[in-house]
Design a protein around this motif. Structure first.
Motif, PDB file in Angstrom:
ATOM      1  N   LYS A 227       0.834  -1.203   0.000  1.00  0.00           N
ATOM      2  CA  LYS A 227       0.000   0.000   0.000  1.00  0.00           C
ATOM      3  C   LYS A 227       0.867   1.250   0.000  1.00  0.00           C
ATOM      4  N   GLU A 228       1.989   1.192   0.711  1.00  0.00           N
ATOM      5  CA  GLU A 228       2.875   2.356   0.821  1.00  0.00           C
ATOM      6  C   GLU A 228       3.448   2.726  -0.543  1.00  0.00           C
ATOM      7  N   GLU A 229       3.869   1.691  -1.324  1.00  0.00           N
ATOM      8  CA  GLU A 229       4.449   1.936  -2.649  1.00  0.00           C
ATOM      9  C   GLU A 229       3.396   2.532  -3.584  1.00  0.00           C
ATOM     10  N   VAL A 230       2.206   1.952  -3.571  1.00  0.00           N
ATOM     11  CA  VAL A 230       1.118   2.446  -4.420  1.00  0.00           C
ATOM     12  C   VAL A 230       0.752   3.878  -4.041  1.00  0.00           C
ATOM     13  N   LYS A 231       0.681   4.133  -2.730  1.00  0.00           N
ATOM     14  CA  LYS A 231       0.312   5.471  -2.244  1.00  0.00           C
ATOM     15  C   LYS A 231       1.341   6.510  -2.675  1.00  0.00           C
ATOM     16  N   LYS A 232       2.626   6.142  -2.605  1.00  0.00           N
ATOM     17  CA  LYS A 232       3.693   7.084  -2.997  1.00  0.00           C
ATOM     18  C   LYS A 232       3.606   7.404  -4.489  1.00  0.00           C
ATOM     19  N   LEU A 233       3.451   6.352  -5.320  1.00  0.00           N
ATOM     20  CA  LEU A 233       3.362   6.568  -6.763  1.00  0.00           C
ATOM     21  C   LEU A 233       2.120   7.385  -7.128  1.00  0.00           C
ATOM     22  N   ALA A 234       1.003   7.069  -6.464  1.00  0.00           N
ATOM     23  CA  ALA A 234      -0.225   7.818  -6.721  1.00  0.00           C
ATOM     24  C   ALA A 234      -0.050   9.283  -6.340  1.00  0.00           C
ATOM     25  N   GLY A 235       0.694   9.522  -5.251  1.00  0.00           N
ATOM     26  CA  GLY A 235       0.984  10.897  -4.829  1.00  0.00           C
ATOM     27  C   GLY A 235       1.846  11.627  -5.849  1.00  0.00           C
ATOM     28  N   ASP A 236       2.855  10.910  -6.415  1.00  0.00           N
ATOM     29  CA  ASP A 236       3.711  11.508  -7.451  1.00  0.00           C
ATOM     30  C   ASP A 236       2.893  11.886  -8.683  1.00  0.00           C
ATOM     31  N   VAL A 237       1.998  10.991  -9.090  1.00  0.00           N
ATOM     32  CA  VAL A 237       1.142  11.251 -10.254  1.00  0.00           C
ATOM     33  C   VAL A 237       0.251  12.457  -9.992  1.00  0.00           C
ATOM     34  N   LYS A 238      -0.315  12.510  -8.801  1.00  0.00           N
ATOM     35  CA  LYS A 238      -1.213  13.610  -8.441  1.00  0.00           C
ATOM     36  C   LYS A 238      -0.475  14.939  -8.419  1.00  0.00           C
ATOM     37  N   THR A 239       0.784  14.925  -7.987  1.00  0.00           N
ATOM     38  CA  THR A 239       1.584  16.158  -7.925  1.00  0.00           C
ATOM     39  C   THR A 239       1.827  16.726  -9.317  1.00  0.00           C
ATOM     40  N   VAL A 240       2.131  15.845 -10.264  1.00  0.00           N
ATOM     41  CA  VAL A 240       2.428  16.296 -11.633  1.00  0.00           C
ATOM     42  C   VAL A 240       1.141  16.593 -12.401  1.00  0.00           C
ATOM     43  N   SER A 241       0.044  15.911 -12.068  1.00  0.00           N
ATOM     44  CA  SER A 241      -1.199  15.983 -12.829  1.00  0.00           C
ATOM     45  C   SER A 241      -1.712  17.398 -13.103  1.00  0.00           C
ATOM     46  N   PRO A 242      -1.879  18.256 -12.111  1.00  0.00           N
ATOM     47  CA  PRO A 242      -2.410  19.593 -12.410  1.00  0.00           C
ATOM     48  C   PRO A 242      -1.543  20.367 -13.392  1.00  0.00           C
ATOM     49  N   LYS A 243      -0.211  20.201 -13.255  1.00  0.00           N
ATOM     50  CA  LYS A 243       0.701  20.901 -14.164  1.00  0.00           C
ATOM     51  C   LYS A 243       0.537  20.379 -15.591  1.00  0.00           C
ATOM     52  N   ALA A 244       0.437  19.050 -15.726  1.00  0.00           N
ATOM     53  CA  ALA A 244       0.307  18.444 -17.049  1.00  0.00           C
ATOM     54  C   ALA A 244      -1.006  18.840 -17.714  1.00  0.00           C
ATOM     55  N   LEU A 245      -2.071  18.860 -16.938  1.00  0.00           N
ATOM     56  CA  LEU A 245      -3.378  19.188 -17.498  1.00  0.00           C
ATOM     57  C   LEU A 245      -3.458  20.642 -17.940  1.00  0.00           C
TER      58      LEU A 245
ATOM     59  N   TYR B  25       4.059  16.310 -20.288  1.00  0.00           N
ATOM     60  CA  TYR B  25       3.125  15.189 -20.445  1.00  0.00           C
ATOM     61  C   TYR B  25       3.854  13.849 -20.477  1.00  0.00           C
ATOM     62  N   LYS B  26       5.053  13.842 -21.045  1.00  0.00           N
ATOM     63  CA  LYS B  26       5.837  12.594 -21.070  1.00  0.00           C
ATOM     64  C   LYS B  26       6.273  12.194 -19.666  1.00  0.00           C
ATOM     65  N   THR B  27       6.617  13.178 -18.849  1.00  0.00           N
ATOM     66  CA  THR B  27       6.942  12.902 -17.440  1.00  0.00           C
ATOM     67  C   THR B  27       5.733  12.323 -16.732  1.00  0.00           C
ATOM     68  N   PHE B  28       4.590  12.900 -16.995  1.00  0.00           N
ATOM     69  CA  PHE B  28       3.322  12.428 -16.440  1.00  0.00           C
ATOM     70  C   PHE B  28       3.061  10.986 -16.868  1.00  0.00           C
ATOM     71  N   GLU B  29       3.295  10.717 -18.169  1.00  0.00           N
ATOM     72  CA  GLU B  29       3.079   9.365 -18.710  1.00  0.00           C
ATOM     73  C   GLU B  29       3.989   8.343 -18.034  1.00  0.00           C
ATOM     74  N   LYS B  30       5.279   8.690 -17.843  1.00  0.00           N
ATOM     75  CA  LYS B  30       6.235   7.751 -17.238  1.00  0.00           C
ATOM     76  C   LYS B  30       5.836   7.403 -15.804  1.00  0.00           C
ATOM     77  N   LEU B  31       5.339   8.378 -15.061  1.00  0.00           N
ATOM     78  CA  LEU B  31       4.867   8.107 -13.701  1.00  0.00           C
ATOM     79  C   LEU B  31       3.641   7.195 -13.727  1.00  0.00           C
ATOM     80  N   GLN B  32       2.742   7.447 -14.670  1.00  0.00           N
ATOM     81  CA  GLN B  32       1.554   6.602 -14.788  1.00  0.00           C
ATOM     82  C   GLN B  32       1.920   5.177 -15.186  1.00  0.00           C
ATOM     83  N   GLU B  33       2.934   5.026 -16.036  1.00  0.00           N
ATOM     84  CA  GLU B  33       3.375   3.685 -16.454  1.00  0.00           C
ATOM     85  C   GLU B  33       3.812   2.838 -15.262  1.00  0.00           C
ATOM     86  N   LYS B  34       4.413   3.481 -14.267  1.00  0.00           N
ATOM     87  CA  LYS B  34       4.877   2.760 -13.077  1.00  0.00           C
ATOM     88  C   LYS B  34       3.724   2.328 -12.180  1.00  0.00           C
TER      89      LYS B  34
END
Length: 483
Positions: free
Chosen positions: A323-341, A356-365
């Motif tokens: 859960k900790e790993e998923v939560k951290k990655l989800a937090g990273d995605v959320k941090t970049v998301s507003p900027k990407a959008l 957007y490519k940075t956003f994509e790479k985080l989502q891929e993980k």
């Protein structure tokens, strides 16, 4: 209703009332894939004009437009469209001119649609505009409004919109309650009018098409030829079968689809696909489309929540993702998301693409490779790369999107065909002629079912395919001569 049934009977169709669905469209013969089931012009329609782009009120085209000299709101591409719309627009024009010019420009497409609806009803009653079996207000009256199911906030909004329409029209004895109810009917029954590549151009009310019920696994598809709504069979439809189309984006879990239908259309879907909710296949599909990926890069399994609530377990290799790993990655995605959008409006498009490519790479993980969220990001990247003419990278993203489309949509869905069309054009542009021919053939085989074969769009696709085939043959002959 008798006239309507007669009209439909001539087209091997009939309307039946079902206990849970109300009016429903049924066939009285077999229909083959690609066959036209129904056509209808809109009762009323308006383009989606905005500050950056205007469209002709008659045909929705964007070239060579001139404003109506009276209201300064409506545009026409020429005298033909202006003449065809004049019986209705001359009255709309006078009504709009009652508003101050600044306020006129703020009238939304939905308000305009209602103004035109009220005007057309009156003009048909006065026999200025003819009434036909498929073009009359009785069909609008028969549409379901779901007013009794709306909350107080939504009812208040429709009441305010009705008052605005009254301010524009100033009809004596106008029925504000009926107008408010018609706004609710718009919400459930109006259709986005799209071009051949499924890009929205306007909205219209098609009361006959609105009889067709929704299914998340539809057997028919609704497309538009200019403003004409055309319903074609996607599969073989047997005699005495119900015709269904999709009201929503069907790429998503059952819960997501049902939530969307309940919020916008106020019903609970009971189609064959939705009836599988909670079953093993449905759980797997939901986990793939909207869940997380396996922690192992070599595994493409889907994850389900660990019974001990420690995290998520891959159902392929049984590896636990904490859960900790998923939560951290989800937090990273959320941090970049507003900027990407927010990035597409940036002046430097390359910076926006990089973000957007940075956003994509985080989502891929975080997400599964068939994730809808990841697919949407790649769709955006494809569009941005096409805008800057980065053709090779655009092709790479196109090839990533196609397999996801093939998983989430029916085999004959037009979005798959359009994606193959884009892929084929990019391959041809990059000199990959044989690959382009293969992609264009796949595009044509799908789009001829949804779009027919006689529209300008399909004729253009056919011409491109013929040209690509000729070029591929020439290259093959040149290669043989060279050897």
């Amino acid at each position: 209703m008798a006239n309507l049934q007669s009209f439909l009977r001539d087209r091997c169709l009939t309307v039946l009332n079902l206990p849970d669905k109300g009016r429903s469209l049924f066939t009285s013969r077999d229909f083959r894939p690609g066959e036209v089931i129904l056509r209808q012009e809109p009762y009323v329609s308006v383009p989606n004009n905005n500050s950056s782009e205007s469209r002709c009120d008659g045909c929705f085209k964007t070239d060579g437009l001139k404003k109506c000299s009276g209201c300064q709101v409506v545009w026409y591409c020429g005298s033909s469209c202006q003449k065809s719309e004049w019986k209705l627009h001359r009255h709309e024009c006078k009504a709009l001119c009652r508003l101050e010019k600044e306020k006129r420009m703020l009238v939304t497409p939905t308000i305009r649609l209602m103004v035109k609806l009220c005007l057309k009803r009156n003009l048909q009653n006065e026999k200025v505009i003819p009434i036909t079996t498929t073009d009359n207000y009785n069909l609008v009256e028969a549409l379901v409004s779901h007013m009794s199911e709306l909350d107080e906030k939504q009812l208040m909004l429709y009441a305010q919109m009705a008052n605005l329409v009254n301010l524009i029209l100033q009809f004596p004895g106008i029925d504000l309650k009926e107008i408010a109810e018609n706004f609710s009917k718009f919400s459930c029954n109006a259709h986005s009018i799209c071009d051949s590549e499924l890009r929205p151009e306007g909205i219209g009310l098609f009361p006959l098409v609105s009889i067709i019920n929704h299914s998340c696994s539809p057997n028919a598809v609704l497309v538009f030829e200019e403003k004409m709504a055309v319903v074609r069979a996607m599969d073989n439809i047997s005699e005495d079968s119900e015709v269904t189309i999709s009201y929503i984006e069907t790429a998503g879990s059952t819960l997501t689809r049902q939530k969307s239908l309940k919020e916008q259309y106020l019903f609970h879907c009971q189609c064959a696909r939705c009836s599988n909710i909670g079953k093993p296949h449905d759980i797997e599909e939901s986990a793939i489309l909207e869940g997380y990926r396996c922690a192992s890069e070599k595994c493409n399994g889907f994850l389900l929540r660990d019974p001990d609530d420690k995290g998520f377990v891959c159902q392929n290799c049984m590896l636990l993702r904490s859960k900790e790993e998923v939560k951290k990655l989800a937090g990273d995605v959320k941090t970049v998301s507003p900027k990407a959008l927010a990035s597409p409006s940036a002046e430097n498009k390359q910076d926006a693409i990089a973000l957007y490519k940075t956003f994509e790479k985080l989502q891929e993980k975080l997400y599964h490779s068939f994730s809808i969220t990841l697919m949407r990001t790649r769709e955006k990247l494809l569009k941005m790369l096409m805008e800057v003419e980065s053709w090779r990278e655009a092709l790479d993203y196109c090839k990533l999107i196609v397999p996801v489309y093939q998983r989430v949509y029916p085999a004959t869905h037009p979005l798959i065909g359009l994606q193959f069309y884009t892929q084929g054009k990019l391959e041809w542009l990059l000199g990959q002629t044989e690959e382009a021919v293969s992609s264009l053939i796949k595009a044509y085989d799908i789009l001829r079912i949804s779009h027919g074969t006689s529209t300008p769009f399909m004729k253009e696709l056919s011409a491109k395919l013929d040209e690509a085939r000729a070029e591929a043959s020439y290259k093959l002959l040149a290669l043989k001569d060279g050897n």
